[in-house]
Design an enzyme around this catalytic site. Structure first.
Site, PDB file in Angstrom:
ATOM      1  N   ASP A   1       2.057  -0.781  11.961  1.00 19.97           N
ATOM      2  CA  ASP A   1       0.822  -1.354  11.682  1.00 19.97           C
ATOM      3  C   ASP A   1       1.255  -2.856  11.501  1.00 19.97           C
ATOM      4  O   ASP A   1      -0.430  -2.649  11.276  1.00 19.97           O
ATOM      5  CB  ASP A   1       1.105  -1.229   9.666  1.00 19.97           C
ATOM      6  CG  ASP A   1       0.286   0.402   9.196  1.00 19.97           C
ATOM      7  OD1 ASP A   1       0.758   1.343   9.731  1.00 19.97           O
ATOM      8  OD2 ASP A   1       0.766   0.791   7.808  1.00 19.97           O
TER       9      ASP A   1
ATOM     10  N   ARG B   1       2.989   5.585  -3.264  1.00 16.02           N
ATOM     11  CA  ARG B   1       3.742   6.182  -4.006  1.00 16.02           C
ATOM     12  C   ARG B   1       4.086   6.261  -5.175  1.00 16.02           C
ATOM     13  O   ARG B   1       4.317   7.223  -6.064  1.00 16.02           O
ATOM     14  CB  ARG B   1       5.354   6.176  -3.344  1.00 16.02           C
ATOM     15  CG  ARG B   1       5.339   6.496  -1.693  1.00 16.02           C
ATOM     16  CD  ARG B   1       6.671   5.884  -0.627  1.00 16.02           C
ATOM     17  NE  ARG B   1       6.177   6.675   0.620  1.00 16.02           N
ATOM     18  CZ  ARG B   1       5.353   6.278   1.543  1.00 16.02           C
ATOM     19  NH1 ARG B   1       4.373   5.275   1.447  1.00 16.02           N
ATOM     20  NH2 ARG B   1       6.308   6.769   2.601  1.00 16.02           N
TER      21      ARG B   1
ATOM     22  N   SER C   1       7.669   9.448  11.806  1.00 15.79           N
ATOM     23  CA  SER C   1       6.242   9.599  11.076  1.00 15.79           C
ATOM     24  C   SER C   1       7.083  10.035   9.465  1.00 15.79           C
ATOM     25  O   SER C   1       7.262  10.215   9.020  1.00 15.79           O
ATOM     26  CB  SER C   1       5.206   9.938  10.842  1.00 15.79           C
ATOM     27  OG  SER C   1       4.370   9.958  10.152  1.00 15.79           O
TER      28      SER C   1
ATOM     29  N   LYS D   1       1.060  -1.040  -0.472  1.00 11.16           N
ATOM     30  CA  LYS D   1      -0.082   0.075   0.382  1.00 11.16           C
ATOM     31  C   LYS D   1       0.845   1.285  -0.175  1.00 11.16           C
ATOM     32  O   LYS D   1       0.612   2.281  -0.661  1.00 11.16           O
ATOM     33  CB  LYS D   1      -0.870  -0.115   0.665  1.00 11.16           C
ATOM     34  CG  LYS D   1      -1.961   1.062   1.539  1.00 11.16           C
ATOM     35  CD  LYS D   1      -2.834   0.712   1.796  1.00 11.16           C
ATOM     36  CE  LYS D   1      -2.534   0.197   3.924  1.00 11.16           C
ATOM     37  NZ  LYS D   1      -2.491   1.891   4.703  1.00 11.16           N
TER      38      LYS D   1
ATOM     39  N   GLN E   1       4.765   9.439   7.144  1.00  8.59           N
ATOM     40  CA  GLN E   1       3.957  10.040   6.548  1.00  8.59           C
ATOM     41  C   GLN E   1       4.766  11.283   6.212  1.00  8.59           C
ATOM     42  O   GLN E   1       4.496  12.069   5.000  1.00  8.59           O
ATOM     43  CB  GLN E   1       2.782  10.290   6.619  1.00  8.59           C
ATOM     44  CG  GLN E   1       2.387   8.690   6.574  1.00  8.59           C
ATOM     45  CD  GLN E   1       1.081   8.153   7.061  1.00  8.59           C
ATOM     46  OE1 GLN E   1       0.276   9.023   7.729  1.00  8.59           O
ATOM     47  NE2 GLN E   1       0.000   7.159   6.897  1.00  8.59           N
TER      48      GLN E   1
ATOM     49  N   ARG F   1      -8.826  11.885  11.929  1.00  7.95           N
ATOM     50  CA  ARG F   1      -6.948  12.289  12.456  1.00  7.95           C
ATOM     51  C   ARG F   1      -6.434  13.357  12.180  1.00  7.95           C
ATOM     52  O   ARG F   1      -6.021  14.411  11.450  1.00  7.95           O
ATOM     53  CB  ARG F   1      -6.605  11.233  10.731  1.00  7.95           C
ATOM     54  CG  ARG F   1      -7.505   9.939  11.195  1.00  7.95           C
ATOM     55  CD  ARG F   1      -6.650   8.636  10.865  1.00  7.95           C
ATOM     56  NE  ARG F   1      -5.448   8.565  11.175  1.00  7.95           N
ATOM     57  CZ  ARG F   1      -4.302   7.732   9.575  1.00  7.95           C
ATOM     58  NH1 ARG F   1      -5.293   7.057   9.103  1.00  7.95           N
ATOM     59  NH2 ARG F   1      -2.871   7.272   9.996  1.00  7.95           N
TER      60      ARG F   1
ATOM     61  N   ARG G   1      -6.420   2.294  18.010  1.00  2.00           N
ATOM     62  CA  ARG G   1      -5.518   0.860  18.160  1.00  2.00           C
ATOM     63  C   ARG G   1      -5.433   0.033  19.354  1.00  2.00           C
ATOM     64  O   ARG G   1      -5.900  -1.405  19.732  1.00  2.00           O
ATOM     65  CB  ARG G   1      -4.716   0.436  17.224  1.00  2.00           C
ATOM     66  CG  ARG G   1      -5.456  -0.053  15.680  1.00  2.00           C
ATOM     67  CD  ARG G   1      -3.747  -0.191  14.899  1.00  2.00           C
ATOM     68  NE  ARG G   1      -4.850   0.171  13.083  1.00  2.00           N
ATOM     69  CZ  ARG G   1      -4.156   0.312  12.116  1.00  2.00           C
ATOM     70  NH1 ARG G   1      -2.646   0.642  11.930  1.00  2.00           N
ATOM     71  NH2 ARG G   1      -4.542   0.357  10.133  1.00  2.00           N
TER      72      ARG G   1
ATOM     73  N   ARG H   1      -7.157  -3.590   9.821  1.00  2.00           N
ATOM     74  CA  ARG H   1      -6.063  -3.938  10.611  1.00  2.00           C
ATOM     75  C   ARG H   1      -6.962  -4.729  11.984  1.00  2.00           C
ATOM     76  O   ARG H   1      -6.432  -5.113  12.088  1.00  2.00           O
ATOM     77  CB  ARG H   1      -4.920  -3.684  10.367  1.00  2.00           C
ATOM     78  CG  ARG H   1      -4.508  -3.067   9.102  1.00  2.00           C
ATOM     79  CD  ARG H   1      -2.679  -2.711   9.812  1.00  2.00           C
ATOM     80  NE  ARG H   1      -2.581  -1.652   8.570  1.00  2.00           N
ATOM     81  CZ  ARG H   1      -2.095  -2.160   7.281  1.00  2.00           C
ATOM     82  NH1 ARG H   1      -2.426  -3.260   6.657  1.00  2.00           N
ATOM     83  NH2 ARG H   1      -1.216  -0.984   6.053  1.00  2.00           N
TER      84      ARG H   1
HETATM   85  C1  S3P Z   1       2.792   4.968   5.813  1.00  2.00           C
HETATM   86  C2  S3P Z   1       3.526   5.052   7.431  1.00  2.00           C
HETATM   87  C3  S3P Z   1       2.819   4.956   8.811  1.00  2.00           C
HETATM   88  C4  S3P Z   1       2.010   3.675   8.668  1.00  2.00           C
HETATM   89  C5  S3P Z   1       0.907   4.162   7.533  1.00  2.00           C
HETATM   90  C6  S3P Z   1       1.694   4.214   5.963  1.00  2.00           C
HETATM   91  C7  S3P Z   1       3.300   4.759   4.776  1.00  2.00           C
HETATM   92  O1  S3P Z   1       1.915   5.988   9.156  1.00  2.00           O
HETATM   93  O2  S3P Z   1       1.669   3.655   9.676  1.00  2.00           O
HETATM   94  O3  S3P Z   1       0.049   2.847   7.464  1.00  2.00           O
HETATM   95  O4  S3P Z   1       2.977   4.936   3.742  1.00  2.00           O
HETATM   96  O5  S3P Z   1       4.340   6.180   5.033  1.00  2.00           O
HETATM   97  P1  S3P Z   1       2.748   7.442   9.995  1.00  2.00           P
HETATM   98  O6  S3P Z   1       3.678   7.804   8.653  1.00  2.00           O
HETATM   99  O7  S3P Z   1       1.801   7.801   9.967  1.00  2.00           O
HETATM  100  O8  S3P Z   1       3.659   6.390  11.044  1.00  2.00           O
END
Ligand code: S3P
Length: 445
Positions: A321, A27, A168, A22, A170, A123, A352, A396
């Site tokens: 995750d 990306r 993170s 995913k 993300q 979120r 979670r 999940r």
């Molecule tokens: C992800 C980063 C993680 C992960 C998410 C996917 C990504 O989140 O929990 O399912 O693809 O960069 P965080 O960046 O909030 O830790």
């Protein structure tokens, strides 16, 4: 709501390939939309989260089509070439889609409105807004930096150096994607290394990116802005986070023998597999190889009896995750499994830690949650089961408790299996092929 019940089985056997990763799929679509020319994407996850990203990139002007052979083709706009969408961008359930897109839009002179489902709208986005404002973008968001929000991107993004306040990927990726449009070097420093798919794919497409270790051990990523990204072929490994559900089901059911092909083994994603091996699981990696700058292997899992372990807090970013399914493995192990360093689990698709505590308790498993930790006491062998678990729009949580139902004494029901399609379309059929038993009601199938 689509309730689903998992029934106890003896073993999981056979071989399968779970859908594409995913994180890497999001990306691939975003970066292909910034490259010039045609990109070919093999193994893209066709889950709802990723399809939302594909729709968003189309709304920003990229041409993206799925071929009849399942290969996706994208014609990018070139860096800086995204156009202003004329509707709202709806990212559904996807935090990754939303946060990475905020980064991409921040460095483009466009205004866009973004929203998502009830889970995504709750979120925190302030963690992405803060660095992107430093870079020059502006945001109008709901209280607490929540969606729906408006991004006003900048025509003149400034390169920044940003130290991540939370581990993170993300946030790191949002800053790097915004930094693509900035002249000069954008640097992100992370104390705890997080998944590096953005870095690997940027390099794969020709960007100049350096990774180094700073004094004190922090990891620093520096991107030289305004690269020319080369369109090309991207191969996406099977998702280790999706493989985890079948892997744990096989690992805790003695007699199981399972092979999962082409799974991503990026060390910054592999914490669950290390932990399962420490618990005594029979997991081996065969045919190790690289695809599009990502390590891949075939996983072979044999069922056995697991022991509880202490999971180091520092490992959390490499398996963030996977705690729902690790908690299920812990419920089937002998002894206590202690999992510290889990504050981030409170702001995932659901809280979670709360969802796991409620669900495990409903299934007769002894569990304790702290503000950022979880401790599960297994009695060795099958936990009682028999509960009904609230999914709370969290794929999940749904899959983890269905696996618990396969390995428990009595069936386990999740109140809504629909969210599984966000990351693992075909979960039920793939697992059933390996011997899992599900029914839409509590009666035996
Ligand atoms: C992800 C980063 C993680 C992960 C998410 C996917 C990504 O989140 O929990 O399912 O693809 O960069 P965080 O960046 O909030 O830790």
């Amino acid at each position: 709501m689509e309730p689903l019940t998992a029934h106890p089985i003896e073993a999981l056997t056979g071989s399968a390939r779970v859908p594409g990763d995913k994180s890497i799929s999001h990306r691939a679509l975003m970066l292909a939309a910034l490259a010039i020319g045609e990109s070919e994407i093999h193994g893209l996850l066709e889950g709802e989260d990723v399809l939302r990203t594909a729709a968003a990139m189309r709304a920003l002007g990229a041409k993206i089509v799925r071929g009849p052979d399942g290969i996706w083709h994208a014609w990018g706009r070139g860096l800086g070439g995204l156009c202003e969408p004329d509707g709202v961008l709806d990212l559904g359930n996807s935090g990754t889609g939303a946060r990475l897109l905020m980064g991409l839009l921040a460095g483009h002179p466009v205004t866009a409105v973004m929203t998502g489902d009830e889970s995504l709208r709750s979120r925190p986005m302030a963690r992405v807004i803060a660095p992107l404002e430093q870079l020059g973008a502006r945001f109008v968001a709901r209280d607490g930096g929540r969606l729906p929000l408006t991004v006003v991107g900048t025509a003149d993004p400034q390169p920044i150096r940003y130290e991540l306040p939370v581990a993170s990927a993300q946030v790191k990726s949002a800053v790097l994607l915004a930094g693509l449009a900035a002249p000069g070097e954008t640097t992100v420093v992370e104390r705890a290394p997080t998944r590096d798919h953005t870095e690997r794919m940027l390099r794969h497409l020709g960007a100049d990116l350096r990774v180094s270790t700073e004094d004190g051990g922090a990891r620093s990523v520096t991107l030289v802005g305004q690269p020319e990204l080369a369109a090309g072929r991207i191969r996406i490994p099977a998702d280790p986070s999706s493989a985890a559900f079948a892997a744990v089901a096989a690992a805790v059911l003695p007699g199981s023998q399972l092979r999962l092909d082409g799974v991503g083994t990026n060390p910054l994603r592999a914490g669950l597999y290390t932990t399962l091996q420490e618990m005594g699981a029979g997991i081996t990696f065969e045919n190790r190889r690289e695809e599009s700058d990502e390590p891949v292997a075939d996983l072979v899992i044999r069922g056995s009896e697991l022991q509880g372990v202490d999971v180091p807090a520092g490992r959390a970013p490499t398996m963030i995750d996977e705690y729902p399914i690790l908690a299920v493995a812990a419920a089937c192990a002998r002894g206590r499994t202690v999992m510290p360093g889990l504050g981030e689990l409170r702001v995932k698709e659901s809280d979670r830690l709360a969802a796991l505590t409620r669900g495990l308790t409903a299934c007769g498993v002894e569990v304790e949650a702290g503000p950022d930790s979880l401790s599960v006491q297994g009695r060795g062998g099958r936990p009682p089961g028999g509960g009904t678990v609230a999914t709370q729009l969290d794929h999940r949580i749904a899959m983890a408790f269905l696996v618990l139902g396969l390995a428990a004494e009595r069936p386990v029901t999740v109140d809504d299996s629909a969210p599984i399609a966000t990351s693992f379309p075909g979960f039920q059929a793939l697992m059933a092929d390996l011997g899992a038993r599900f029914s839409a009601t509590r009666d035996s199938p």
